[in-house]
Design a protein around this motif. Structure first.
Motif, PDB file in Angstrom:
ATOM      1  N   TYR A 169       8.626   1.795   0.208  1.00  0.00           N
ATOM      2  CA  TYR A 169       7.341   2.453   0.338  1.00  0.00           C
ATOM      3  C   TYR A 169       7.405   3.719   1.184  1.00  0.00           C
ATOM      4  N   LYS A 170       6.512   4.656   0.875  1.00  0.00           N
ATOM      5  CA  LYS A 170       6.491   5.954   1.543  1.00  0.00           C
ATOM      6  C   LYS A 170       6.296   5.780   3.046  1.00  0.00           C
ATOM      7  N   PRO A 171       7.222   6.310   3.856  1.00  0.00           N
ATOM      8  CA  PRO A 171       7.107   6.162   5.314  1.00  0.00           C
ATOM      9  C   PRO A 171       5.759   6.678   5.827  1.00  0.00           C
ATOM     10  N   GLY A 172       5.153   5.889   6.693  1.00  0.00           N
ATOM     11  CA  GLY A 172       3.865   6.270   7.254  1.00  0.00           C
ATOM     12  C   GLY A 172       2.678   5.811   6.437  1.00  0.00           C
ATOM     13  N   SER A 173       2.905   5.338   5.201  1.00  0.00           N
ATOM     14  CA  SER A 173       1.800   4.874   4.360  1.00  0.00           C
ATOM     15  C   SER A 173       1.279   3.538   4.867  1.00  0.00           C
ATOM     16  N   PHE A 174       0.039   3.260   4.512  1.00  0.00           N
ATOM     17  CA  PHE A 174      -0.593   1.983   4.845  1.00  0.00           C
ATOM     18  C   PHE A 174       0.264   0.838   4.312  1.00  0.00           C
ATOM     19  N   ARG A 175       0.783   1.043   3.121  1.00  0.00           N
ATOM     20  CA  ARG A 175       1.598   0.024   2.455  1.00  0.00           C
ATOM     21  C   ARG A 175       2.876  -0.266   3.238  1.00  0.00           C
ATOM     22  N   ALA A 176       3.572   0.783   3.671  1.00  0.00           N
ATOM     23  CA  ALA A 176       4.831   0.612   4.410  1.00  0.00           C
ATOM     24  C   ALA A 176       4.596  -0.078   5.745  1.00  0.00           C
ATOM     25  N   LYS A 177       3.612   0.405   6.494  1.00  0.00           N
ATOM     26  CA  LYS A 177       3.326  -0.174   7.820  1.00  0.00           C
ATOM     27  C   LYS A 177       2.936  -1.634   7.701  1.00  0.00           C
ATOM     28  N   ASN A 178       2.088  -1.945   6.729  1.00  0.00           N
ATOM     29  CA  ASN A 178       1.627  -3.323   6.583  1.00  0.00           C
ATOM     30  C   ASN A 178       2.710  -4.253   6.067  1.00  0.00           C
ATOM     31  N   CYS A 179       3.622  -3.731   5.243  1.00  0.00           N
ATOM     32  CA  CYS A 179       4.705  -4.576   4.744  1.00  0.00           C
ATOM     33  C   CYS A 179       5.620  -5.009   5.881  1.00  0.00           C
TER      34      CYS A 179
END
Length: 402
Positions: free
Chosen positions: A60-70
């Motif tokens: 996932y794209k670094p800094g994205s909501f998706r990356a942080k939450n994963c």
């Protein structure tokens, strides 16, 4: 029937809904919470039909909501599983590169994963990755030790158990379909349920419930069915843990992969084909309403125009065991037709914008007295506790909770 009144109702009995109810109950122990699930059991749809993988946060794209939450969600999930004896294993996975182009993508994925906080990623030569997966073939592989497997149904049911232990007045109500709602109550198949606030974690129907709440969302949920095979008992030894291809960056799917499940079986899949019914788990499943709604949406039309070759290949593979096998043989060449048995299927909720692009990040919106989880794509199951933290933060600010 007695009048049912709650402080907060969670609509949707999947893992995101139950994780949200659990985190909300932890923060506000006296809160009277209802979880409403239209099926007779929890985790019946996307939660119970996914691949059971604990995702690391690699893609996932670094800094994205998706990356942080994963990443945060994975850490929380593994901790919860250990504390509650939930069946799981952090076994790691390999991504196999078949040529020089895919080798270059491996390096980019490694850099991306490291930006997302993964520390132990290694690119291995053939000798190195075959110590992990002896039957796998390729030129090199990325080893991701943080990946694992878990029983998401068991996890969901544990959340439910914890909620009612914290507050005996809270309820998990199954076979309870929300038909409509207003500012006073939810109109359900079990009658009116009064609640001060609602959180909609409704997966494949998130857009429809948001529209009922008069939200202008400019997106549509389109269902894509994923079919699985499993390896026969005589072929199970060919896969030790998880074997993935290097994903094609032009497509929103990770590709067919091999997964050793918590029960020891080896799942193969999924593919990704448009389904004519949002909860259509068979090749013949059809809903006129779902079909018209999705096919007449401009975003779906643009998606099909842009990716018609990919879609055609997926459909061919859906009806051909031999073509499905050919894709698996890119990872494990020694597999043969007799090694495969038909297994489950699932439908993933894909959020499409009007431009035909997949909305690939989590999307949570507030509307009056309600919160809507509009989009929770993979790795939502892995990230469920972190997503729940975000929802609880919004609820704490916007709802009047004691």
């Amino acid at each position: 029937m007695e009048e049912l009144r709650f402080d907060v109702s969670i609509v949707g009995g999947g893992i995101v809904g139950l994780a949200t109810a659990y985190k909300l109950q932890l923060k506000f122990p006296t809160l009277k919470i209802a979880v409403l699930e239209k099926e007779s059991t929890l985790a019946f749809h996307q939660t119970g039909r996914n691949s059971g993988v604990i995702h690391s946060g690699l893609y996932y794209k670094p800094g994205s909501f998706r990356a942080k939450n994963c990443v945060d969600g994975r850490i929380q999930l593994v901790k919860f599983a250990k504390e509650n004896n939930i069946t799981h294993k952090i076994c790691g996975k390999i991504l196999l590169a078949k040529n020089k182009t895919e080798e270059k993508r491996l390096k980019l994925l490694k850099e991306n994963g490291e930006k997302n906080g993964l520390c132990n990623l290694k690119i291995l030569g053939k000798e190195g990755f075959q110590k992990i997966e002896p039957y796998a073939e390729g030129v090199s592989a990325l080893h991701v030790p943080e990946s694992g497997i878990i029983d998401y149904k068991e996890t969901t049911k544990k959340f439910a158990e914890k909620i009612t232990l914290i507050n005996k007045k809270s309820k998990i109500i199954c076979s309870c379909k929300v038909l409509d709602f207003n500012d006073l109550y939810l109109n359900t198949s079990k009658g009116k349920i009064y609640s001060n606030n609602n959180v909609f974690c409704s997966g494949l129907f998130s857009d429809r419930l948001a529209e009922k709440d008069n939200l202008k969302i400019k997106m549509k949920i389109v269902g894509f069915r994923g079919d699985y095979f499993k390896l026969t008992a005589k072929a199970k030894h060919k896969v030790n843990n998880l074997i993935y291809p290097v994903p094609n960056p032009d497509f929103p799917f990770l590709g067919v992969h091999l997964t050793k499940m918590t029960d020891g079986s080896i799942e193969c899949g999924p593919n990704a084909v448009y389904t004519f019914k949002r909860e259509g788990y068979k090749k013949t499943s059809f809903s006129l309403k779902d079909t018209i709604e999705s096919l007449f949406f401009i975003g779906t039309i643009k998606l099909f125009i842009n990716h018609w070759k990919f879609g055609l290949n997926e459909y061919k593979r859906s009806f051909s065991k031999r073509l499905f096998l050919r894709e698996l043989q890119r990872l494990v060449p020694s597999l043969v037709l007799d090694d495969l048995e038909i297994a489950k299927s699932g439908v993933r909720a894909m959020a499409l914008g009007r431009d035909g692009e997949v909305i690939d990040d989590f999307k949570i919106v507030k509307s009056k007295r309600n919160i809507h989880v509009l989009n929770a794509p993979s790795p939502a199951a892995t990230a469920c506790l972190s997503i729940a933290d975000n929802i609880v933060n919004v609820a704490s600010m916007e709802f009047r909770l004691n």
